[in-house]
Motif scaffolding. Structure first.
Motif, mmCIF file in Angstrom:
data_model
loop_
_atom_site.group_PDB
_atom_site.id
_atom_site.type_symbol
_atom_site.label_atom_id
_atom_site.label_comp_id
_atom_site.label_asym_id
_atom_site.label_seq_id
_atom_site.Cartn_x
_atom_site.Cartn_y
_atom_site.Cartn_z
ATOM 1 N N GLY A 279 0.805 -1.219 0.000
ATOM 2 C CA GLY A 279 0.000 0.000 0.000
ATOM 3 C C GLY A 279 0.837 1.267 0.000
ATOM 4 N N PRO A 280 0.214 2.399 -0.221
ATOM 5 C CA PRO A 280 0.946 3.677 -0.273
ATOM 6 C C PRO A 280 1.593 4.061 1.051
ATOM 7 C CG PRO A 280 -1.431 4.047 -0.303
ATOM 8 C CD PRO A 280 -1.227 2.573 -0.488
ATOM 9 N N SER A 281 1.073 3.519 2.166
ATOM 10 C CA SER A 281 1.657 3.844 3.469
ATOM 11 C C SER A 281 2.660 2.792 3.926
ATOM 12 C CB SER A 281 0.550 3.976 4.521
ATOM 13 O OG SER A 281 -0.133 2.740 4.671
ATOM 14 N N SER A 282 3.081 1.906 3.035
ATOM 15 C CA SER A 282 4.046 0.863 3.384
ATOM 16 C C SER A 282 5.360 1.480 3.841
ATOM 17 C CB SER A 282 4.302 -0.040 2.174
ATOM 18 O OG SER A 282 5.457 -0.827 2.385
ATOM 19 N N PRO A 283 5.966 0.953 4.891
ATOM 20 C CA PRO A 283 7.288 1.450 5.307
ATOM 21 C C PRO A 283 8.352 1.241 4.232
ATOM 22 C CG PRO A 283 6.668 -0.532 6.529
ATOM 23 C CD PRO A 283 5.452 -0.081 5.805
ATOM 24 N N LEU A 284 8.098 0.313 3.324
ATOM 25 C CA LEU A 284 9.036 0.102 2.224
ATOM 26 C C LEU A 284 9.087 1.299 1.289
ATOM 27 C CD1 LEU A 284 8.108 -3.591 1.332
ATOM 28 C CD2 LEU A 284 10.089 -2.806 2.643
ATOM 29 N N LYS A 285 8.086 2.179 1.409
ATOM 30 C CA LYS A 285 8.020 3.342 0.527
ATOM 31 C C LYS A 285 8.379 4.641 1.242
ATOM 32 C CE LYS A 285 4.667 1.072 -2.474
ATOM 33 N NZ LYS A 285 3.304 1.067 -3.031
ATOM 34 N N VAL A 286 9.081 4.514 2.362
ATOM 35 C CA VAL A 286 9.566 5.714 3.053
ATOM 36 C C VAL A 286 10.780 6.277 2.322
ATOM 37 C CG1 VAL A 286 10.723 6.536 5.141
ATOM 38 C CG2 VAL A 286 8.653 5.153 5.329
ATOM 39 N N PHE A 287 11.758 5.408 2.066
ATOM 40 C CA PHE A 287 13.003 5.844 1.431
ATOM 41 C C PHE A 287 12.873 5.707 -0.088
ATOM 42 C CE2 PHE A 287 17.662 4.772 0.519
ATOM 43 C CZ PHE A 287 17.971 6.102 0.282
ATOM 44 N N THR A 288 12.408 6.767 -0.720
ATOM 45 C CA THR A 288 12.196 6.770 -2.167
ATOM 46 C C THR A 288 12.909 7.960 -2.792
ATOM 47 O OG1 THR A 288 10.198 8.101 -1.992
ATOM 48 C CG2 THR A 288 9.921 5.706 -1.865
ATOM 49 N N GLN A 289 12.976 7.953 -4.103
ATOM 50 C CA GLN A 289 13.568 9.085 -4.817
ATOM 51 C C GLN A 289 12.751 10.358 -4.600
ATOM 52 O OE1 GLN A 289 13.731 7.044 -8.656
ATOM 53 N NE2 GLN A 289 15.964 7.137 -8.598
ATOM 54 N N GLU A 290 11.437 10.212 -4.493
ATOM 55 C CA GLU A 290 10.589 11.378 -4.230
ATOM 56 C C GLU A 290 10.920 11.981 -2.877
ATOM 57 O OE1 GLU A 290 5.832 12.578 -4.018
ATOM 58 O OE2 GLU A 290 6.449 10.484 -4.331
ATOM 59 N N TRP A 291 11.150 11.118 -1.879
ATOM 60 C CA TRP A 291 11.533 11.590 -0.547
ATOM 61 C C TRP A 291 12.837 12.373 -0.618
ATOM 62 C CZ3 TRP A 291 15.763 10.262 2.624
ATOM 63 C CH2 TRP A 291 15.669 10.684 3.958
ATOM 64 N N VAL A 292 13.791 11.876 -1.401
ATOM 65 C CA VAL A 292 15.085 12.552 -1.550
ATOM 66 C C VAL A 292 14.900 13.913 -2.208
ATOM 67 C CG1 VAL A 292 17.353 12.445 -2.648
ATOM 68 C CG2 VAL A 292 16.356 10.374 -1.646
#
Length: 731
Positions: A677-690
């Motif tokens: 899902g969009p709130s997955s912790p796997l999606k915390v460290f992304t290029q968008e976050w950077v």
């Protein structure tokens, strides 16, 4: 013999010139170079020896004594020329390096150079930051910089020697203990390498046992294979016993060296400008005239030094090439460990964005179980979806076998002698099938040993201690469900007539499912720790810089914990919905299961009155009277009937609710909130976050430390120097 040596020497000037070019590049600080180094105690006659060897009038007064290394190179050339420059020391700052490299003096002839030498030496000392007078004034006493003197001319010999400051034992003449230690370290730096020939200068009029330089040479040349003793001042030896001791050294009878000892007489303060041939007439007297002539006098020493320099250069050149190549590889390996440069915001954002993209690739691969895509997935912690599914299987089986508080009654459909099948809905919890199921669960648990919460590390507990639950043991389901339903019914019954209060089922279900919340917390904790370990391992696999990686981890840990908490909140909501709401379902299987249960009870009541019969096909059948069916429930009290009805409704609903809950916990809490899902912790460290990081945050995470920048710069400069050296060696 001498002519043969000259031919050999003149045939190898290219090698000697290459070594000198390497020395000019300061490669000696990285790779040992073939060289002749003149060392000795102060007042040993080093300056006079160098003047005899090179023709350069080194000053004898203390204020201009050797206070830095001096490289003297002589080369045969068609034209006379002398070049003087300063090679910065290995630890020189960029500012000092630029300052001393600006020093460059030239002379059109050796005569002109010798006339100007004292003035040039003073100017060089000043450029290096040395004090003008060793006794007083500002500035250092000694320097790591190297004064290079290159003399070319048609009558020059091929020779390069390096002179280093003389060792001293007492802090006199304006020196300090720090100066004394610095000189010793400087001498050690030059003599420790296997490619260095040590010219140990020893005054003949002093017992060599008192000369510290021999002890220092023995420390690095234990077998005396590359130490050549040069005995000076023989004209100051007067006693016969002292002369005999000097002769014993030259003849190898005392403290032998494989390269031997040479006896020389240099120009002194009272010898004027005598030619070497005039000075060497001294050796025609006894006892010196009995010594081997190829070990006496400056010409013999120069010939031996040239020969040694060529031999060591010829021998070491292939090794030198290999050492330079090895150093380049080692430097590149270390430089690669720093990753791409990240000096400014653009470099930092590009660097971290690449790391994030690679991390997301690893996450997608791990979720797809495409482990063959990269050998990195041989690492157990990176096999994410495999561990999650194994944990989920254990959770499902644990729930099926032990999430209820009490076993439901087992209503059999056939003769007691015929065991019910495992798929029979009324025999789900038959005792004879518990052992094989437990074996299966134990087998599944063996697949997920690293998912246990009770082996969490202190670091994991510090980060997740508030949201995970340590391993608990749950009581196994109890029997006596009938008694429990009866007591519960009596506690909640109202004025019912053939019916019962709906709250009875609600309360019974809540009691029957009271372990669901705790068991779900254990399941969620196992999954969260598994995902947490995956994220840490995946980041380690794509981000080798430990210091920067720890800063990244600190930057994302709060978001990770928040998303774990969202998943746990979802699981808690599912538990609350099941336990607090009134039991209700639109699933048609509920009616089917309940109808079957009612039918099974009537069947069991009719079984004693049934008549066995064999059909025309040989099958055993039970025949009952239709009137018996209507009378089957006669004799049962209303309370007993209601308790059975409550039991069957509760069992039918519990079975459906259990399967629904297991699916919902996995689909909504685990798969949606933790994995895809969009709130997955796997999606915390992304290029968008950077991309959304502020420059200050970016600098804090991946900005290189001052020491890292300095080390990267040094490595880059070293690689550049080594590549230049490689060009020199190969050309």
């Amino acid at each position: 013999m001498a002519v043969g040596r000259d031919i050999m020497l003149l045939s190898n000037p290219t090698w000697l010139e290459k070594v000198d070019k390497l020395r000019d590049l300061n490669i000696g600080q990285h790779v040992p170079l073939p060289q002749l180094v003149v060392v000795g105690d102060q007042s040993s006659g080093k300056s006079s020896l160098l003047e005899s060897l090179t023709g350069i009038p080194f000053p004898k007064d203390q204020s201009l004594c050797t206070r830095h290394a001096t490289q003297i190179t002589s080369r045969r050339d068609s034209e006379n020329c002398v070049n003087i420059c300063i090679i910065p020391g290995p630890h020189a700052s960029d500012e000092h390096r630029k300052h001393v490299e600006a020093f460059n003096e030239k002379a059109s002839s050796g005569f002109e150079f010798r006339e100007k030498f004292v003035g040039i030496l003073k100017e060089a000392n000043n450029k290096m930051g040395l004090r003008a007078d060793i006794l007083t004034g500002d500035g250092a006493v000694f320097s790591e910089d190297v004064l290079k003197i290159e003399v070319k001319g048609p009558h020059e010999d091929y020779l390069t020697v390096i002179d280093v400051p003389g060792i001293f034992r007492t802090t006199t003449q304006g020196t300090t203990k720090e100066d004394m230690a610095m000189v010793r370290e400087l001498v050690k730096t030059y003599i420790k390498e296997d490619r260095t020939i040590i010219l140990a200068v020893l005054p003949s009029n002093v017992d060599i046992a008192t000369q510290e330089i021999l002890e220092l040479a023995e420390e690095y040349d234990k077998n005396g294979e590359r130490t050549l003793g040069v005995l000076t001042k023989p004209d100051l030896v007067f006693e016969a016993s002292a002369k005999a001791a000097v002769c014993d050294l030259v003849q190898g009878k005392k403290r032998p060296l494989k390269l031997g000892y040479f006896l020389v007489r240099n120009c002194g303060a009272d010898s004027g400008s005598l030619e070497p041939s005039e000075l060497d007439k001294f050796f025609q007297k006894e006892p010196w005239n009995d010594l081997p002539q190829d070990q006496v006098g400056i010409p013999a020493l120069k010939e031996q030094l040239r020969s040694l320099l060529v031999k060591i250069t010829e021998r070491e050149f292939p090794k030198l090439l290999r050492d330079v190549s090895d150093q380049i590889r080692e430097c590149k390996r270390e430089l690669d460990s720093f990753g791409p440069p990240r000096q400014d915001e653009r470099e930092q954002r590009t660097f971290l964005s690449h790391i994030a993209g690679t991390f997301q690739d690893r996450a997608r691969t791990a979720l797809a179980a495409d482990y063959s895509a990269d050998p990195v997935f041989d690492q157990d912690e990176l096999r994410l979806i495999t561990h999650v599914m194994n944990i989920t299987d254990v959770f499902s089986d644990d729930f099926q076998q032990g999430a209820h508080s009490r076993h439901f009654d087992n209503i059999r459909l056939s003769e007691p002698s015929v065991p019910p099948t495992p798929t029979d809905v009324t025999a789900e919890l038959a005792p004879e099938y518990e052992a094989p199921v437990e074996l299966m669960i134990d087998s599944l648990r063996a697949l997920v040993p690293k998912a246990k919460v009770d082996d969490a590390t202190p670091e994991e507990l510090a980060e997740l201690g508030d949201i995970i639950v340590l391993q608990n043991k749950f009581p196994m389901p109890r029997d006596e469900v009938t008694t429990w339903i009866r007591d519960n019914y009596r506690r909640l019954r109202g004025m019912d007539l053939g019916t019962f209060n709906a709250n009875v089922v609600t309360t019974a279900f809540a009691e029957q499912s009271r372990k669901w919340g705790d068991m779900t917390k254990i399941y969620m904790s196992r999954v969260i720790i598994t995902i947490h370990r995956f994220i840490a391992a995946a980041i380690r696999s794509v981000f080798p810089d430990e210091q920067a990686r720890n800063k990244l981890w600190s930057a994302i840990i709060e978001s990770l914990v928040e998303r774990y908490q969202l998943a746990i909140a979802q699981a808690n909501l599912l538990v609350e919905v099941e336990q607090r709401k009134q039991p209700y379902t639109l699933n048609r299987q509920f009616t089917e299961v309940l109808s079957k249960a009612r039918g099974y009870r009537i069947t069991e009541l009719l079984r004693p009155k049934a008549r066995k019969d064999t059909s025309q096909y040989g099958e055993l059948q039970y025949m009952v009277n239709l009137d018996d069916i209507a009378k089957a429930a006669e004799g049962k009290r209303n309370v007993e009937h209601l308790q059975e009805e409550i039991h069957d409704i509760l069992r039918a609903y519990y079975s459906l609710a259990l399967d629904r809950f297991i699916d919902n916990v996995f689909q909504l809490a685990v798969d949606y909130h933790l994995l895809h899902g969009p709130s997955s912790p796997l999606k915390v460290f992304t290029q968008e976050w950077v991309i959304n990081l502020e420059p200050e945050e970016l600098e804090k995470i991946v900005g290189e430390t001052r020491s890292a920048k300095k080390r990267r710069s040094k490595l880059a400069k070293k690689i550049e120097d080594l590549y230049n050296a490689l060009k020199v060696v190969k050309n």
